[in-house]
Design a protein around this motif. Structure first.
Motif, PDB file in Angstrom:
ATOM      1  N   ASP A   3       0.859  -1.176   0.000  1.00  0.00           N
ATOM      2  CA  ASP A   3       0.000   0.000   0.000  1.00  0.00           C
ATOM      3  C   ASP A   3       0.903   1.236   0.000  1.00  0.00           C
ATOM      4  O   ASP A   3       1.748   1.398   0.883  1.00  0.00           O
ATOM      5  CB  ASP A   3      -0.903  -0.018   1.236  1.00  0.00           C
ATOM      6  CG  ASP A   3      -1.955   1.067   1.219  1.00  0.00           C
ATOM      7  OD1 ASP A   3      -1.678   2.179   0.741  1.00  0.00           O
ATOM      8  OD2 ASP A   3      -3.059   0.795   1.705  1.00  0.00           O
ATOM      9  N   GLU A  63       0.052  -0.768   7.702  1.00  0.00           N
ATOM     10  CA  GLU A  63      -0.961  -1.667   8.257  1.00  0.00           C
ATOM     11  C   GLU A  63      -1.644  -1.101   9.489  1.00  0.00           C
ATOM     12  O   GLU A  63      -2.798  -1.395   9.763  1.00  0.00           O
ATOM     13  CB  GLU A  63      -0.341  -3.026   8.563  1.00  0.00           C
ATOM     14  CG  GLU A  63       0.007  -3.812   7.312  1.00  0.00           C
ATOM     15  CD  GLU A  63       0.536  -5.190   7.615  1.00  0.00           C
ATOM     16  OE1 GLU A  63       0.256  -5.729   8.709  1.00  0.00           O
ATOM     17  OE2 GLU A  63       1.230  -5.745   6.759  1.00  0.00           O
ATOM     18  N   GLY A 123      -2.431   1.979   9.898  1.00  0.00           N
ATOM     19  CA  GLY A 123      -3.205   3.160   9.533  1.00  0.00           C
ATOM     20  C   GLY A 123      -2.414   4.444   9.487  1.00  0.00           C
ATOM     21  O   GLY A 123      -2.968   5.495   9.164  1.00  0.00           O
ATOM     22  N   LEU A 137     -13.040   0.117  -1.379  1.00  0.00           N
ATOM     23  CA  LEU A 137     -11.909  -0.035  -0.459  1.00  0.00           C
ATOM     24  C   LEU A 137     -12.321  -0.371   0.970  1.00  0.00           C
ATOM     25  O   LEU A 137     -11.480  -0.775   1.762  1.00  0.00           O
ATOM     26  CB  LEU A 137     -11.069   1.250  -0.454  1.00  0.00           C
ATOM     27  CG  LEU A 137     -10.520   1.704  -1.807  1.00  0.00           C
ATOM     28  CD1 LEU A 137      -9.876   3.068  -1.684  1.00  0.00           C
ATOM     29  CD2 LEU A 137      -9.549   0.677  -2.351  1.00  0.00           C
ATOM     30  N   TYR A 185     -10.979   1.845   5.786  1.00  0.00           N
ATOM     31  CA  TYR A 185      -9.766   2.264   5.073  1.00  0.00           C
ATOM     32  C   TYR A 185      -9.905   3.696   4.568  1.00  0.00           C
ATOM     33  O   TYR A 185      -8.997   4.512   4.740  1.00  0.00           O
ATOM     34  CB  TYR A 185      -9.476   1.323   3.893  1.00  0.00           C
ATOM     35  CG  TYR A 185      -8.217   1.717   3.145  1.00  0.00           C
ATOM     36  CD1 TYR A 185      -6.975   1.275   3.568  1.00  0.00           C
ATOM     37  CD2 TYR A 185      -8.275   2.568   2.039  1.00  0.00           C
ATOM     38  CE1 TYR A 185      -5.817   1.651   2.904  1.00  0.00           C
ATOM     39  CE2 TYR A 185      -7.123   2.957   1.372  1.00  0.00           C
ATOM     40  CZ  TYR A 185      -5.897   2.490   1.809  1.00  0.00           C
ATOM     41  OH  TYR A 185      -4.743   2.872   1.155  1.00  0.00           O
TER      42      TYR A 185
END
Length: 90
Positions: free
Chosen positions: A31, A36, A38, A65, A69
């Motif tokens: 990502d 992970e 945030g 999404l 998220y």
């Protein structure tokens, strides 16, 4: 990227290494925006960034999404990217 690199080298009188294609241990598949936990993803300095950013409008982000998220993304980038922005803007 390799073709562009070779074309530039050829146009500027450079030579390339043998073998032409080398192992690239620095490629990451993850990502690009959030870790992970945030938090905002951090990236090392790079010569090139290659990607195909997804174009996903505000109304389609939640269903595609997931609401948690999208909420984390908007909270993390609050004040830098408008909440109404397409995903590619992040």
């Amino acid at each position: 990227m390799w073709i562009s690199y070779f074309q530039w080298k050829a146009a500027h009188g450079g030579e390339w290494e043998t073998p032409v294609l080398q192992r690239l241990d620095t490629i990451q598949n993850r990502d690009a925006l959030l870790n992970e936990d945030g938090t905002e993803a951090q990236w090392p300095d790079a010569q090139y960034i290659v990607g195909n950013p997804p174009f996903l409008g505000k109304k389609k982000q939640g269903p595609k999404l997931g609401r948690p998220y999208v909420d984390a993304l908007r909270d993390t980038y609050m004040g830098r990217v408008a909440k109404s922005s397409d995903l590619v803007c992040y």
